[in-house]
Design a protein around this motif. Sequence first.
Motif, PDB file in Angstrom:
ATOM      1  N   GLY A 105       0.764  -1.177  -0.081  1.00 47.76           N
ATOM      2  CA  GLY A 105       0.053  -0.021   0.084  1.00 47.76           C
ATOM      3  C   GLY A 105       0.680   1.392   0.214  1.00 47.76           C
ATOM      4  N   VAL A 109      -0.484   5.079  -1.133  1.00 48.49           N
ATOM      5  CA  VAL A 109      -0.785   6.134  -0.186  1.00 48.49           C
ATOM      6  C   VAL A 109      -0.199   7.440  -0.623  1.00 48.49           C
ATOM      7  CG1 VAL A 109      -0.305   6.712   2.020  1.00 48.49           C
ATOM      8  CG2 VAL A 109      -1.271   4.539   1.613  1.00 48.49           C
ATOM      9  N   ILE A 195       1.441   2.484  12.604  1.00 48.85           N
ATOM     10  CA  ILE A 195       1.249   1.596  11.760  1.00 48.85           C
ATOM     11  C   ILE A 195       2.039   0.475  12.254  1.00 48.85           C
ATOM     12  CG2 ILE A 195       0.961   0.660   9.396  1.00 48.85           C
ATOM     13  CD1 ILE A 195      -0.453   3.483   9.911  1.00 48.85           C
ATOM     14  N   GLN A 216      -3.666   7.799  16.606  1.00 47.67           N
ATOM     15  CA  GLN A 216      -4.086   7.039  16.348  1.00 47.67           C
ATOM     16  C   GLN A 216      -3.177   5.800  15.922  1.00 47.67           C
ATOM     17  OE1 GLN A 216      -8.099   7.591  14.290  1.00 47.67           O
ATOM     18  NE2 GLN A 216      -7.665   9.914  14.191  1.00 47.67           N
ATOM     19  N   SER A 217      -4.085   4.564  15.902  1.00 49.96           N
ATOM     20  CA  SER A 217      -3.369   3.444  15.509  1.00 49.96           C
ATOM     21  C   SER A 217      -4.061   2.846  14.445  1.00 49.96           C
ATOM     22  CB  SER A 217      -2.902   2.323  16.760  1.00 49.96           C
ATOM     23  OG  SER A 217      -1.942   1.276  16.272  1.00 49.96           O
ATOM     24  N   PHE A 218      -3.511   2.112  13.371  1.00 50.06           N
ATOM     25  CA  PHE A 218      -4.019   1.608  12.253  1.00 50.06           C
ATOM     26  C   PHE A 218      -3.443   0.172  11.867  1.00 50.06           C
ATOM     27  CE2 PHE A 218      -4.274   5.931  12.120  1.00 50.06           C
ATOM     28  CZ  PHE A 218      -5.749   6.486  11.590  1.00 50.06           C
ATOM     29  N   SER A 219      -4.307  -0.722  11.383  1.00 49.99           N
ATOM     30  CA  SER A 219      -3.692  -2.042  11.087  1.00 49.99           C
ATOM     31  C   SER A 219      -2.959  -2.045   9.919  1.00 49.99           C
ATOM     32  CB  SER A 219      -4.821  -2.994  10.906  1.00 49.99           C
ATOM     33  OG  SER A 219      -5.784  -2.656   9.956  1.00 49.99           O
ATOM     34  N   SER A 220      -2.967  -1.221   8.906  1.00 49.65           N
ATOM     35  CA  SER A 220      -2.496  -0.939   7.778  1.00 49.65           C
ATOM     36  C   SER A 220      -2.317   0.544   7.196  1.00 49.65           C
ATOM     37  CB  SER A 220      -3.287  -1.614   6.636  1.00 49.65           C
ATOM     38  OG  SER A 220      -4.374  -1.098   6.068  1.00 49.65           O
ATOM     39  N   ARG A 222      -2.939   1.783   4.397  1.00 51.50           N
ATOM     40  CA  ARG A 222      -4.024   2.345   3.468  1.00 51.50           C
ATOM     41  C   ARG A 222      -5.009   2.778   4.279  1.00 51.50           C
ATOM     42  NH1 ARG A 222      -2.971  -2.573   0.640  1.00 51.50           N
ATOM     43  NH2 ARG A 222      -2.479  -2.004  -1.623  1.00 51.50           N
ATOM     44  N   GLU A 223      -5.457   2.441   5.649  1.00 52.88           N
ATOM     45  CA  GLU A 223      -6.403   2.997   6.303  1.00 52.88           C
ATOM     46  C   GLU A 223      -6.315   4.585   6.645  1.00 52.88           C
ATOM     47  OE1 GLU A 223      -7.135   0.746   9.935  1.00 52.88           O
ATOM     48  OE2 GLU A 223      -7.161  -1.239   8.905  1.00 52.88           O
ATOM     49  N   ILE A 224      -5.231   4.936   6.676  1.00 54.88           N
ATOM     50  CA  ILE A 224      -4.926   6.420   7.011  1.00 54.88           C
ATOM     51  C   ILE A 224      -5.536   6.954   5.948  1.00 54.88           C
ATOM     52  CG2 ILE A 224      -2.846   5.964   7.976  1.00 54.88           C
ATOM     53  CD1 ILE A 224      -1.397   7.430   6.024  1.00 54.88           C
ATOM     54  N   ASN A 226      -8.575   7.072   4.906  1.00 55.05           N
ATOM     55  CA  ASN A 226      -9.955   7.512   5.248  1.00 55.05           C
ATOM     56  C   ASN A 226      -9.929   8.694   6.001  1.00 55.05           C
ATOM     57  OD1 ASN A 226     -10.851   5.016   4.360  1.00 55.05           O
ATOM     58  ND2 ASN A 226     -10.528   3.792   6.206  1.00 55.05           N
TER      59      ASN A 226
END
Length: 229
Positions: A105, A109, A195, A216-220, A222-224, A226
């Motif tokens: 990703g 991104v 990440i 904030q924490s994201f699993s991938s 690409r989620e950022i 959003n």
Amino acid sequence: MNPIQVIAFDADDTLWVNEPFFQETERKLCALLEDYLPHHTVSQELFKTQIQNLPLYGYGVKSFILSMIETSLEVSEKTISLEVIAKIIALGKEMLQKPIELLDGVEEVLQTLHGRYRLVVATKGDLLDQERKLIKSGLAHYFHHIEIMSDKRESDYQKLLKHLDIAPEEFLMIGNSLKSDVLPVLAIGGHGFHIPYHTTWAYEHIEHTIEHPHFQSFSSLREILNLLT
């Protein structure tokens, strides 16, 4: 998220693979020294040596090579052969020539965010090695500025913000290390996105959870998108 003007990305294990190469080389070192100590003990001694050497050598492969050589001298009580020392140096050179494996990703991104924000690389490590990886990655054209830092303390980020001429609340740092990429940035008033990578150097671990309005924490990666698009 509207105030954010600059998004900085860590490089190693955020944009491309890094830590697995260190772990692979560490396993090879343990095999070279198994006549002296069990593998897990060699790993412990290497980690201890690395931490002691950080103020002198900093981060990166070259520092790792020196720490491997020093560890081999210590665990062998200085009886290690020149042949083994030569093998350790060869392992380090092999690391410095590893291909660049972009993480999933990353290019998508960067393409999406490029032009919407000023994008920056903010990474620590050896200058020549990080420059090499950035060039080989093919990502350099996405970035407004490249900052290769000797460390990632609050003062280092403050220096970066001064160079970029932005306020802390306009700065977002994205990376895989809570200790290096998130906590110092939050402490100076910036934003931090975590990440997680599947493996992280023990030195970068923290024991407490982070609760902060700018975190904030994201699993991938690409989620950022959003939140940022």
